[in-house]
Design a protein around this motif. Structure first.
Motif, PDB file in Angstrom:
ATOM      1  N   LYS A   1      22.891  21.198  11.790  1.00 25.51           N
ATOM      2  CA  LYS A   1      21.605  21.369  11.102  1.00 25.51           C
ATOM      3  C   LYS A   1      21.590  20.562   9.807  1.00 25.51           C
ATOM      4  CE  LYS A   1      21.570  25.876  11.118  1.00 25.51           C
ATOM      5  NZ  LYS A   1      21.170  27.266  10.873  1.00 25.51           N
ATOM      6  N   ALA A   2      22.730  20.484   9.149  1.00 26.08           N
ATOM      7  CA  ALA A   2      22.800  19.732   7.892  1.00 26.08           C
ATOM      8  C   ALA A   2      22.428  18.269   8.115  1.00 26.08           C
ATOM      9  CB  ALA A   2      24.192  19.838   7.289  1.00 26.08           C
ATOM     10  N   SER A   3      22.850  17.700   9.255  1.00 24.77           N
ATOM     11  CA  SER A   3      22.515  16.293   9.519  1.00 24.77           C
ATOM     12  C   SER A   3      21.008  16.119   9.714  1.00 24.77           C
ATOM     13  CB  SER A   3      23.293  15.760  10.723  1.00 24.77           C
ATOM     14  OG  SER A   3      22.909  16.411  11.906  1.00 24.77           O
ATOM     15  N   LEU A   4      20.347  17.127  10.257  1.00 25.10           N
ATOM     16  CA  LEU A   4      18.886  17.057  10.383  1.00 25.10           C
ATOM     17  C   LEU A   4      18.231  17.157   9.014  1.00 25.10           C
ATOM     18  CD1 LEU A   4      19.472  17.701  13.450  1.00 25.10           C
ATOM     19  CD2 LEU A   4      17.309  18.931  13.390  1.00 25.10           C
ATOM     20  N   TYR A   5      18.614  18.178   8.270  1.00 28.89           N
ATOM     21  CA  TYR A   5      17.961  18.415   6.979  1.00 28.89           C
ATOM     22  C   TYR A   5      18.231  17.311   5.959  1.00 28.89           C
ATOM     23  CZ  TYR A   5      16.353  23.025   8.374  1.00 28.89           C
ATOM     24  OH  TYR A   5      15.708  24.054   8.998  1.00 28.89           O
ATOM     25  N   ARG A   6      19.368  16.608   6.095  1.00 23.01           N
ATOM     26  CA  ARG A   6      19.632  15.465   5.205  1.00 23.01           C
ATOM     27  C   ARG A   6      18.615  14.349   5.441  1.00 23.01           C
ATOM     28  NH1 ARG A   6      24.990  16.322   5.809  1.00 23.01           N
ATOM     29  NH2 ARG A   6      25.159  14.984   7.630  1.00 23.01           N
ATOM     30  N   ARG A   7      18.265  14.136   6.689  1.00 23.17           N
ATOM     31  CA  ARG A   7      17.360  13.044   7.047  1.00 23.17           C
ATOM     32  C   ARG A   7      15.889  13.468   6.985  1.00 23.17           C
ATOM     33  NH1 ARG A   7      21.990  12.544   9.710  1.00 23.17           N
ATOM     34  NH2 ARG A   7      22.824  10.499  10.226  1.00 23.17           N
ATOM     35  N   TRP A   8      15.616  14.693   7.411  1.00 17.68           N
ATOM     36  CA  TRP A   8      14.240  15.185   7.498  1.00 17.68           C
ATOM     37  C   TRP A   8      14.201  16.581   6.875  1.00 17.68           C
ATOM     38  CZ3 TRP A   8      17.034  13.514  11.850  1.00 17.68           C
ATOM     39  CH2 TRP A   8      16.741  12.219  12.264  1.00 17.68           C
ATOM     40  N   PRO A   9      13.786  16.685   5.632  1.00 19.08           N
ATOM     41  CA  PRO A   9      13.793  17.988   4.949  1.00 19.08           C
ATOM     42  C   PRO A   9      12.889  19.034   5.606  1.00 19.08           C
ATOM     43  CG  PRO A   9      13.519  16.197   3.375  1.00 19.08           C
ATOM     44  CD  PRO A   9      13.423  15.591   4.734  1.00 19.08           C
ATOM     45  N   THR A  10      11.884  18.583   6.366  1.00 19.80           N
ATOM     46  CA  THR A  10      10.979  19.538   6.998  1.00 19.80           C
ATOM     47  C   THR A  10      10.795  19.211   8.477  1.00 19.80           C
ATOM     48  OG1 THR A  10       8.975  18.255   6.598  1.00 19.80           O
ATOM     49  CG2 THR A  10       9.674  19.778   4.837  1.00 19.80           C
ATOM     50  N   ARG A  11      10.408  20.202   9.212  1.00 21.74           N
ATOM     51  CA  ARG A  11      10.111  20.045  10.637  1.00 21.74           C
ATOM     52  C   ARG A  11       9.005  19.014  10.834  1.00 21.74           C
ATOM     53  NH1 ARG A  11       7.203  24.454  14.495  1.00 21.74           N
ATOM     54  NH2 ARG A  11       5.670  24.329  12.853  1.00 21.74           N
ATOM     55  N   ILE A  12       8.023  19.016   9.954  1.00 22.51           N
ATOM     56  CA  ILE A  12       6.890  18.089  10.050  1.00 22.51           C
ATOM     57  C   ILE A  12       7.388  16.646   9.993  1.00 22.51           C
ATOM     58  CG2 ILE A  12       4.825  17.266   8.843  1.00 22.51           C
ATOM     59  CD1 ILE A  12       4.575  20.232   7.841  1.00 22.51           C
ATOM     60  N   GLU A  13       8.273  16.353   9.035  1.00 18.21           N
ATOM     61  CA  GLU A  13       8.786  14.986   8.896  1.00 18.21           C
ATOM     62  C   GLU A  13       9.596  14.569  10.124  1.00 18.21           C
ATOM     63  OE1 GLU A  13       9.692  14.156   4.346  1.00 18.21           O
ATOM     64  OE2 GLU A  13      10.312  16.178   4.962  1.00 18.21           O
TER      65      GLU A  13
ATOM     66  N   ARG B   1      -5.048  23.593   8.418  1.00 15.61           N
ATOM     67  CA  ARG B   1      -4.845  24.881   7.734  1.00 15.61           C
ATOM     68  C   ARG B   1      -4.238  24.681   6.351  1.00 15.61           C
ATOM     69  NH1 ARG B   1      -2.904  25.967  12.859  1.00 15.61           N
ATOM     70  NH2 ARG B   1      -0.747  25.890  12.144  1.00 15.61           N
ATOM     71  N   GLY B   2      -3.978  23.415   5.972  1.00 13.02           N
ATOM     72  CA  GLY B   2      -3.395  23.124   4.667  1.00 13.02           C
ATOM     73  C   GLY B   2      -1.896  23.308   4.621  1.00 13.02           C
ATOM     74  N   GLU B   3      -1.241  23.414   5.797  1.00 13.66           N
ATOM     75  CA  GLU B   3       0.199  23.651   5.841  1.00 13.66           C
ATOM     76  C   GLU B   3       1.017  22.365   5.867  1.00 13.66           C
ATOM     77  OE1 GLU B   3       0.783  26.176   9.219  1.00 13.66           O
ATOM     78  OE2 GLU B   3      -0.660  27.633   8.495  1.00 13.66           O
ATOM     79  N   SER B   4       0.367  21.233   6.080  1.00 12.81           N
ATOM     80  CA  SER B   4       1.074  19.958   6.066  1.00 12.81           C
ATOM     81  C   SER B   4       0.132  18.885   5.544  1.00 12.81           C
ATOM     82  CB  SER B   4       1.595  19.598   7.462  1.00 12.81           C
ATOM     83  OG  SER B   4       0.529  19.286   8.320  1.00 12.81           O
ATOM     84  N   PRO B   5       0.701  17.790   5.069  1.00 14.08           N
ATOM     85  CA  PRO B   5      -0.123  16.736   4.470  1.00 14.08           C
ATOM     86  C   PRO B   5      -0.905  15.944   5.525  1.00 14.08           C
ATOM     87  CG  PRO B   5       2.181  16.112   4.446  1.00 14.08           C
ATOM     88  CD  PRO B   5       2.120  17.506   4.991  1.00 14.08           C
ATOM     89  N   LEU B   6      -2.217  16.084   5.529  1.00 14.52           N
ATOM     90  CA  LEU B   6      -3.073  15.368   6.462  1.00 14.52           C
ATOM     91  C   LEU B   6      -3.011  13.862   6.222  1.00 14.52           C
ATOM     92  CD1 LEU B   6      -5.105  15.594   8.743  1.00 14.52           C
ATOM     93  CD2 LEU B   6      -6.907  15.934   7.051  1.00 14.52           C
ATOM     94  N   GLY B   7      -2.824  13.465   4.972  1.00 17.58           N
ATOM     95  CA  GLY B   7      -2.773  12.042   4.643  1.00 17.58           C
ATOM     96  C   GLY B   7      -1.654  11.314   5.378  1.00 17.58           C
TER      97      GLY B   7
END
Length: 196
Positions: A49-61, A115-121
Motif C-alpha cells: 500500500k505504501a508504494s501506491l500512496y507514495r505515487r498516488w496520495p488518493t484513489r482519485i489520482e 458532489r464536490g468530493e473530487s476536483p472537476l477541473g
C-alpha cells in the motif's frame, strides 16, 4: 493460498506502475469505482500500500492516471489515409474504452466531482486534453493530404465528436453503438471539417 508480495523479486519504476495501473483497471471491471480500494489494488498488483500512496496520495489520482494511460493516444491513432475512416476508427476505439473499466471510472469520478468530493477541473483537463490531441493529429494529417482547409479547423469543431460520445455515454450509458459513431462522423464531424 495468498503469496506474500514481499517475498517476490522487487519491481520498481515503470514495471511496478504498469502492474498497479492494470490492477486498478481490473478492480474497476470487477467491483466498479465505488468498490475500488487502494488495499485491493495493492493486493491485486502484489505491491505494498505504501508504494501506491507514495505515487498516488488518493484513489482519485490513481484511477485517473490508470484510466488515461489506457485510452487511445495521438501516437496510436490509426492512419487509414482518409479523414472519414480515421475519425470512425478513433471514435470507435474511444467508444470501446468507455464501455469498459475506463467508462466505469469516468462515471464514478464524475459523480464524485459533481458532489464536490473530487476536483472537476482535473477530470476536465485530462478528458478534453487527450480527446483534443487525438483530433488534432487526425485533422493535421487530413490538412496535409488536402482533405481539410486549415481555416476550417477550430477548437469547437475538434471537440464536437467526443462531446457527442460523452453525452451519449453519460445519459444513455454504454455500450455506444457502432451506428452512433458513424452518424457522428458522417452527420457532424465531416460536414464541420469539410464545409461546402
Amino acid at each position: 493460498m495468498v503469496t506474500d508480495h514481499r517475498k517476490q523479486p522487487r519491481r520498481r519504476g515503470e514495471a511496478l506502475s504498469a502492474a498497479i495501473h492494470q490492477a486498478t483497471l481490473d478492480e474497476l471491471a470487477e467491483v466498479g469505482y465505488a468498490g475500488l480500494t487502494m488495499e485491493r489494488v495493492a493486493e491485486r498488483a502484489k505491491a505494498s500500500k505504501a508504494s501506491l500512496y507514495r505515487r498516488w496520495p488518493t484513489r482519485i489520482e490513481l484511477v485517473m492516471e490508470a484510466v488515461y494511460r489506457s485510452l487511445p493516444t495521438p501516437e496510436s491513432s490509426l492512419d487509414t489515409g482518409n479523414l472519414r475512416d480515421d475519425l470512425v476508427a478513433m471514435l470507435t476505439r474511444t467508444a470501446q474504452a468507455l464501455s469498459g473499466p475506463a467508462g466505469e471510472a469516468m462515471r464514478g469520478l464524475l459523480g464524485e466531482a459533481l458532489r464536490g468530493e473530487s476536483p472537476l477541473g482535473a477530470l476536465r483537463r485530462n478528458s478534453q486534453g487527450m480527446a483534443r490531441k487525438l483530433m488534432e493529429e487526425i485533422v493535421r494529417r487530413a490538412v496535409e493530404r488536402g482533405e481539410v482547409a486549415q481555416e476550417d479547423v477550430t477548437p469547437r469543431r475538434l471537440d464536437a465528436g467526443h462531446a457527442l460520445l460523452r453525452h451519449h455515454f453519460l445519459f444513455e450509458g454504454p455500450p455506444i453503438p457502432d451506428h452512433l459513431v458513424v452518424e457522428i462522423v458522417d452527420e457532424v464531424l465531416v460536414p464541420l471539417l469539410k464545409p461546402g
